[in-house]
Design a protein around this motif. Structure first.
Motif, PDB file in Angstrom:
ATOM      1  N   ALA A 149      30.682  41.452  36.135  1.00  0.00           N
ATOM      2  CA  ALA A 149      32.043  41.962  35.989  1.00  0.00           C
ATOM      3  C   ALA A 149      33.026  40.836  35.696  1.00  0.00           C
ATOM      4  O   ALA A 149      33.876  40.941  34.804  1.00  0.00           O
ATOM      5  CB  ALA A 149      32.463  42.722  37.245  1.00  0.00           C
ATOM      6  N   SER A 153      34.885  39.258  31.849  1.00  0.00           N
ATOM      7  CA  SER A 153      36.353  39.333  31.812  1.00  0.00           C
ATOM      8  C   SER A 153      36.994  37.978  31.566  1.00  0.00           C
ATOM      9  O   SER A 153      38.146  37.751  31.920  1.00  0.00           O
ATOM     10  CB  SER A 153      36.866  39.909  33.142  1.00  0.00           C
ATOM     11  N   SER A 167      39.336  44.120  35.930  1.00  0.00           N
ATOM     12  CA  SER A 167      38.022  43.996  36.571  1.00  0.00           C
ATOM     13  C   SER A 167      38.178  43.718  38.061  1.00  0.00           C
ATOM     14  O   SER A 167      39.283  43.461  38.556  1.00  0.00           O
ATOM     15  CB  SER A 167      37.196  42.893  35.904  1.00  0.00           C
TER      16      SER A 167
END
Length: 258
Positions: A149, A153, A167
């Motif tokens: 994640a 990002s 995120s």
């Protein structure tokens, strides 16, 4: 390798009847959750990444909770990025050389974070094609899932079928200050008492104090690593309340930025 806490705390289980549906996204088995009154053409999407143990009842309940809290214009997708290959419960706690070798071998192969980001981006592209009405995508990961994640990002977060707008992670594994510095979107971190406090403090300083960054970093000081995932002890009142508070805090953050 994952966090030290992840390798020493045995998982728990809970009974839950999922409300969502099962489908396929980019050849990954996927759990899809929506509000019971969701619109047929969602405007916002959230990719929810499980911890290393996969589709646990607590995690599916979390997906359903996020869908309900995000509201009628959102869809939550939980893809099986590990494709059914997860650590065995008997490996943990990793308190013998044999168990440690098994855990290391898993993280060096299917659980390798270098493989996780490309898989996530493949799921992101497929999800965008599946739900073309979605204009803004987020990603939220538990423990193992928190690493892809945050990696997705960073500075290369751009392009059609690629862009992630917000995120976050709970009880994250493999925390690294460099990941926080590279973030290009709003990011939320909910840590447990078992994550390295010095790195959590670095994240907080970067996301809440550095110009150009937007984020929330909070430590749930009474919660064990995994309290929002497979190690959630939902029959214990304090854990249940903090589980509910955690998902509410995540949903509030994504509602604000997604």
């Amino acid at each position: 390798m994952g966090s030290e806490a992840c390798c020493r705390i045995p998982p728990v289980s809970a009974d839950y009847t999922p409300l969502g549906t099962w489908d396929t996204v980019a050849d990954f088995k996927a759990y899809i959750a929506k509000s019971p009154t969701a619109t047929p053409s969602p405007k916002r999407g959230l990719l929810f990444l499980y911890d290393a143990f996969g589709f646990a009842p607590q995690t599916l309940q979390g997906a359903d909770r996020l869908a309900a809290l995000l509201g009628d214009d959102a869809v939550v997708i939980l893809p099986d990025l590990l494709e059914g290959t997860h650590p065995e419960f008997g490996w943990l706690p990793a308190d013998t050389p044999e168990k440690q070798a098994l855990v290391k071998a898993w993280f060096d192969s299917v659980g390798d974070y270098k493989q996780s980001k490309p898989k996530l981006l493949r799921a992101r592209r497929a999800a965008g094609a599946r739900f073309p009405s979605v204009a803004s995508w987020g990603v939220f990961g538990l423990c193992w899932g928190g690493k892809p994640a945050v990696l997705a990002s960073g500075a290369d977060n751009a392009g059609e079928g690629r862009r992630i707008n917000v995120s976050g992670t709970a009880h994250p594994g493999a925390l690294d200050k460099a990941d926080a510095e590279a973030l290009s979107v709003p990011h939320i971190v909910l840590a447990s008492k078992d994550e390295p406090a010095d790195v959590v403090a670095q994240y907080k300083e970067i996301l809440e104090g550095q110009s150009g960054k937007t984020g929330i970093v909070e430590t749930y000081s009474t919660m064990n690593h995994g309290w929002m995932g497979i190690r959630a002890k939902l029959d214990v009142e304090d854990n249940r309340k903090e589980y509910e508070r955690g998902y509410k805090q995540v949903a509030d953050f994504f509602n604000k930025h997604l």
